[in-house]
Design a protein around this motif. Structure first.
Motif, PDB file in Angstrom:
ATOM      1  N   GLY A   8       0.820  -1.199   0.000  1.00 33.69           N
ATOM      2  CA  GLY A   8       0.000   0.000   0.000  1.00 33.69           C
ATOM      3  C   GLY A   8       0.853   1.247   0.000  1.00 33.69           C
ATOM      4  O   GLY A   8       2.029   1.215   0.394  1.00 33.69           O
ATOM      5  N   VAL A  27      -0.034   5.343   1.046  1.00 32.27           N
ATOM      6  CA  VAL A  27      -1.086   6.199   1.566  1.00 32.27           C
ATOM      7  C   VAL A  27      -0.517   7.554   1.949  1.00 32.27           C
ATOM      8  O   VAL A  27       0.699   7.727   2.068  1.00 32.27           O
ATOM      9  N   PHE A  64      -3.393   2.422   7.663  1.00 26.68           N
ATOM     10  CA  PHE A  64      -3.612   1.594   6.476  1.00 26.68           C
ATOM     11  C   PHE A  64      -4.273   0.294   6.908  1.00 26.68           C
ATOM     12  O   PHE A  64      -3.955  -0.265   7.968  1.00 26.68           O
ATOM     13  N   HIS A 110      -4.791  -3.504   5.532  1.00 27.07           N
ATOM     14  CA  HIS A 110      -4.296  -4.437   4.526  1.00 27.07           C
ATOM     15  C   HIS A 110      -5.287  -5.578   4.325  1.00 27.07           C
ATOM     16  O   HIS A 110      -5.615  -6.314   5.257  1.00 27.07           O
ATOM     17  N   ASP A 163      -6.098   3.312  -2.110  1.00 19.34           N
ATOM     18  CA  ASP A 163      -5.251   3.610  -0.957  1.00 19.34           C
ATOM     19  C   ASP A 163      -5.436   5.058  -0.509  1.00 19.34           C
ATOM     20  O   ASP A 163      -5.671   5.338   0.668  1.00 19.34           O
ATOM     21  N   THR A 164      -5.331   5.982  -1.473  1.00 20.17           N
ATOM     22  CA  THR A 164      -5.423   7.405  -1.136  1.00 20.17           C
ATOM     23  C   THR A 164      -6.854   7.922  -1.200  1.00 20.17           C
ATOM     24  O   THR A 164      -7.144   8.997  -0.682  1.00 20.17           O
TER      25      THR A 164
END
Length: 835
Positions: A109, A111, A116, A118, A296-297
């Protein structure tokens, strides 16, 4: 604003291709001008001697960057059978703007915030995570403290006990209950309101990594919110991934400058792209650009437009995990393919009338694009990414064919039973055996069944969830989410990716091969032949190509990564291998040195280009070459004409000078010519009827045969037609064209051997013409279908003294050709615009 992650990945890939001497092109739809496509046609700068633009980084040879402070206090905030949630204390370096999350040595990932989650994780596996901090300048911190977790087994729940043939209803799963209120965002109350997010011809997409069904849609005076909701099948709850962007009164969409998506009729145009892309993709109507959500973002990324201007009403799409591309069938147009690794769209078939009511899925075993609805089941073979796929095949199906008559049924592929599965309301499920072409109806068992299908279609809101072995469907914002189990056998899911390679340290300039084994949760394993993507997190130390061959570049530690996506379940995992690169030992002798490219170099005044110094060495009987660009001492005999540093040359004034690259006592030389920044090297041809030029500054190319004295013309002039009566108010080049017969024709341009920028426009902006294309040696410059004009660009190479011979189908508006000589193709083409 830094470019999105996928764009960074794409640019890096182009640079690496350029360094290997490769080139490519893309195609776009606009008003016929080359536009941003000339950017795609310029050399990426990795190939020495090409235009690198005025912003070339002369410090590209720097081998060390300032490391930011490492993140700290990494902890596993929560661990379950399906997810590990991580948090950490941010880096104290102010220039840090994102974090790389590592599982072992592989990235899982990236970010912007210090947390985060997963997924997917596998019960029984033990994982060790670290996090590094990144800056836009290329700096990466040392890793944080490691945290190790063991994934527990999943406790029994309602889905684990669901018997085959039965439905399950998620309680409290109505989207309206958690949807945003117009009190905070007034535009959400315009039109129909939140009901339009599903009712207005809208699809859904299943995230196979996170077990979430994503929903967005509306548009066209229905729902004005562009936020994305996801139903998490593990928690049984809706989550909101994005906030709605503002829409001005009287408008339908947010400001395009925001770079976000619009609330649109998506039809079957929502897809999830599994690793290595891991994006949620949205395509819609009326030419609004396609957008991809970085999961992710949770930020939107714009991507190149479809290569056609035809209607998207009723369009469908499906991702092919074998070839890693998205297939898209426009409403009444051709089947196109989008490669997310390159950003390029290509038309792959002739136009077919799709209508309004067919949905699509990819059968990854038989390698078919399958459409169901509107009274039939149709297929296209997608085994190869050639120029065109075979024409549509309409299957002679039998059995419970009533599902085919439904408008926009829910359709997906089931890897357990190896069948196409469809639904259109109520409890009945339909399966299609593509080998026997028989539809079978499966009546629901038990009393729990969904209600009727949405009157405007199910589209992609019916999907198979491989990790849970169920099908999920959602119909409206006021009904619950339902799942159905067809078969008791679970899908075969990947457990881990084992990567093999050298067990000892490797010397610089050495090569080797990585081995990959996919191990599945049922204990089986395979050596995969598709769905694999190799990458290096430390390309300055070692690179790895698409077949797993690595090359050691400089001493250091390289994290080599393998991303594998199982084509049947579209579940992806990451494996990695750390490569320790050490300096070469023994008596290494430099025999010769040369500057690449070997031909006379050219650069425009005020422009820049990257050069490469390559040394030929021997050690004993072993002979090899090395890139010594950054080790060489560079100089120019005429600094007032050109300067050079670290392989980057800049043109100061017009003239000729000698460049030097020196390693030890060995000196390589190359002549450099600094040329004016002008259009003198551009060959601009406007296709029009014979007679005086219709566009100032553009040469007349009509339907006459090739003439060596003139330097261009048609090799086969029979059957050509010229027109000069089309609209071209914004671009007069589009007011005319030469129309080739259906079999196409060949246009020859006499130029010396060498590499050339090429841009072209095709199409008829008054009427549809079917397929239109310009190709060179089997590679596409531009493809277009339907009304309007389409422009594209690429880099080609003339060899053998024959010049450039283009294969042309349909109407061609204009063609512009220029040598790759250090001048910026966009600027030169813009300078030629004299109207």
């Amino acid at each position: 604003m830094p470019p999105p992650l996928l764009v960074r990945i794409l640019v890096l890939g182009v640079l690496m291709l350029g360094a290997a001497g490769c080139s490519g092109g893309t195609t776009s739809s606009d008003d016929g001008g080359a536009g941003t496509e000339a950017d795609a046609g310029t050399d990426a700068g990795g190939d020495a001697g090409t235009d690198a633009g005025p912003d070339v980084d002369a410090s590209a040879c720097a081998t060390s960057r300032t490391r930011p402070a490492a993140p700290a206090q990494l902890v596993a905030a929560s661990v379950s059978a399906f997810e590990v949630s991580l948090t950490w204390a941010p880096s104290t370096t102010t220039s840090v703007n994102r974090y790389r999350v590592l599982l072992g040595a592989g990235r899982v990932g990236q970010v912007e915030q210090p947390s985060f989650a997963h997924r997917p994780v596998v019960p029984g596996e033990t994982y060790t995570y670290t996090v590094t901090a990144l800056t836009d300048e290329g700096g990466e911190s040392l890793p944080s403290n490691p945290v190790t977790v063991t994934i527990p087994s999943a406790p029994p729940d309602a889905l684990s006990g669901l018997a085959p043939g039965h439905w399950y209803e998620f309680p409290n799963s109505k989207l309206r209950a958690v949807a945003l209120s117009p009190a905070m965002h007034p535009w959400l109350g315009w039109g129909e309101g939140i009901s339009g997010i599903m009712n207005d011809w809208s699809s859904g997409a299943l995230d196979t990594q996170r077990d979430r069904l994503y929903i967005t849609g509306g548009g066209h005076n229905g729902y004005y919110g562009n936020e994305v909701y996801g139903f998490d099948l593990r928690t049984g709850a809706w989550v909101r991934l994005t906030n709605p962007d503002p829409v001005s009164p009287g408008a339908e969409c947010p400001d395009r400058a925001l770079g976000v998506n619009c609330a649109i009729h998506t039809y079957d145009g929502l897809e999830y792209l599994p690793p290595p892309f891991d994006r949620f993709l949205a395509l819609g109507w009326d030419g609004w650009p396609q957008t991809a959500l970085n999961l992710d973002t949770q930020r939107w990324e714009n991507h190149p437009e479809l290569p056609q201007l035809g209607t998207r009403t009723g369009a469908n799409s499906a991702y092919d995990p074998n070839t890693g591309v998205l297939w898209y069938h426009s409403g009444a147009e051709a089947v196109s393919v989008w490669n997310p690794a390159t950003g390029a769209w290509t038309i792959r078939s002739e136009a077919n009338q799709l209508g309004y009511y067919k949905n699509a899925v990819v059968d990854p075993r038989r390698k078919l694009y399958v459409e169901v609805g509107q009274g039939s089941t149709d297929t296209w073979s997608i085994d190869a990414l050639g120029k065109f796929v075979p024409k549509r095949t309409r299957l002679a199906t039998t059995g419970a064919r009533e599902i085919e008559a439904v408008g926009n049924p829910g359709v997906d592929y089931d890897p357990v039973t190896d069948q196409i599965v469809a639904w259109s309301g109520g409890g009945d499920i339909y399966t299609l055996n593509l080998d026997t072409r028989v539809w079978t109806k499966h009546a629901a068992l038990g009393t729990v069944v969904p209600g009727p299908a949405n009157m405007n279609g199910t589209f992609g809101r019916f999907r198979y969830v491989p990790n849970l072995n169920v099908f999920v469907v959602v119909n409206t914002v006021d009904t619950q989410v339902f799942v159905y189990r067809l078969d008791a056998r679970p899908a075969r899911l990947p457990r881990r990716i084992d990567v093999t390679g050298p067990d000892t340290k490797v010397e610089t300039n050495s090569t080797g091969k990585l081995g990959v084994t996919a191990v599945f949760q049922d204990g089986t394993s395979v050596v995969p032949t598709s769905g694999i993507t190799f990458s290096s997190l430390d390309p300055e130390v070692a690179t790895v190509d698409e077949d797993g061959t690595f090359r050691a570049i400089n001493p250091g530690r390289a994290r080599l990564q393998v991303s594998y996506t199982d084509p049947l379940t579209r579940r992806g995992l990451v494996g990695s291998r750390v490569l320790e690169v050490v300096p070469m030992t023994g008596d290494v002798v430099l025999d010769a040195l040369k500057i690449q490219p070997s031909s006379t170099l050219k650069v425009a005044r005020g422009g820049a280009a990257r050069l490469k110094a390559v040394g030929s060495y021997h050690r004993g009987a072993d002979h090899f070459t090395r890139d010594v660009t950054c080790e060489a001492t560079w100089s120019s005999d005429g600094a007032s004409i050109a300067t050079v540093a670290n392989g980057t040359v800049r043109g100061m004034s017009e003239g000729t000078t000698m460049l030097h690259a020196k390693v030890g006592t060995v000196d390589a030389q190359a002549t450099l010519e600094v040329i004016p920044r002008a259009t003198q090297a551009l060959i601009p041809l406007n296709f029009q009827p014979p007679g005086p030029r219709q566009v100032t500054g553009w040469e007349v190319a009509d339907d006459s045969a090739f003439n060596a004295a003139r330097g261009w013309g048609w090799q086969d002039a029979s059957g050509l037609q010229t027109r000069g009566d089309r609209r071209g108010t914004q671009d007069p080049r589009l007011a005319s064209f030469v129309l080739t017969p259906q079999t196409g024709a060949r246009f020859r341009l006499l130029v010396p051997d060498g590499r050339y920028h090429v841009a072209a426009s095709v199409g008829d902006n008054n009427f549809g013409v079917g397929l239109a294309s310009v190709e060179f040696a089997g590679a596409g410059i531009v493809y277009g279908v339907g009304t309007g004009n389409t422009a594209g660009a690429s880099i080609v190479e003339a060899t053998g003294g024959t010049g450039l011979v283009f294969d042309v189908v349909g109407p061609i508006n204009w063609l512009a050709v220029m040598p790759v000589n250090g001048m910026d193709f966009n600027q030169v083409l813009a300078a030629a615009r004299t109207w």
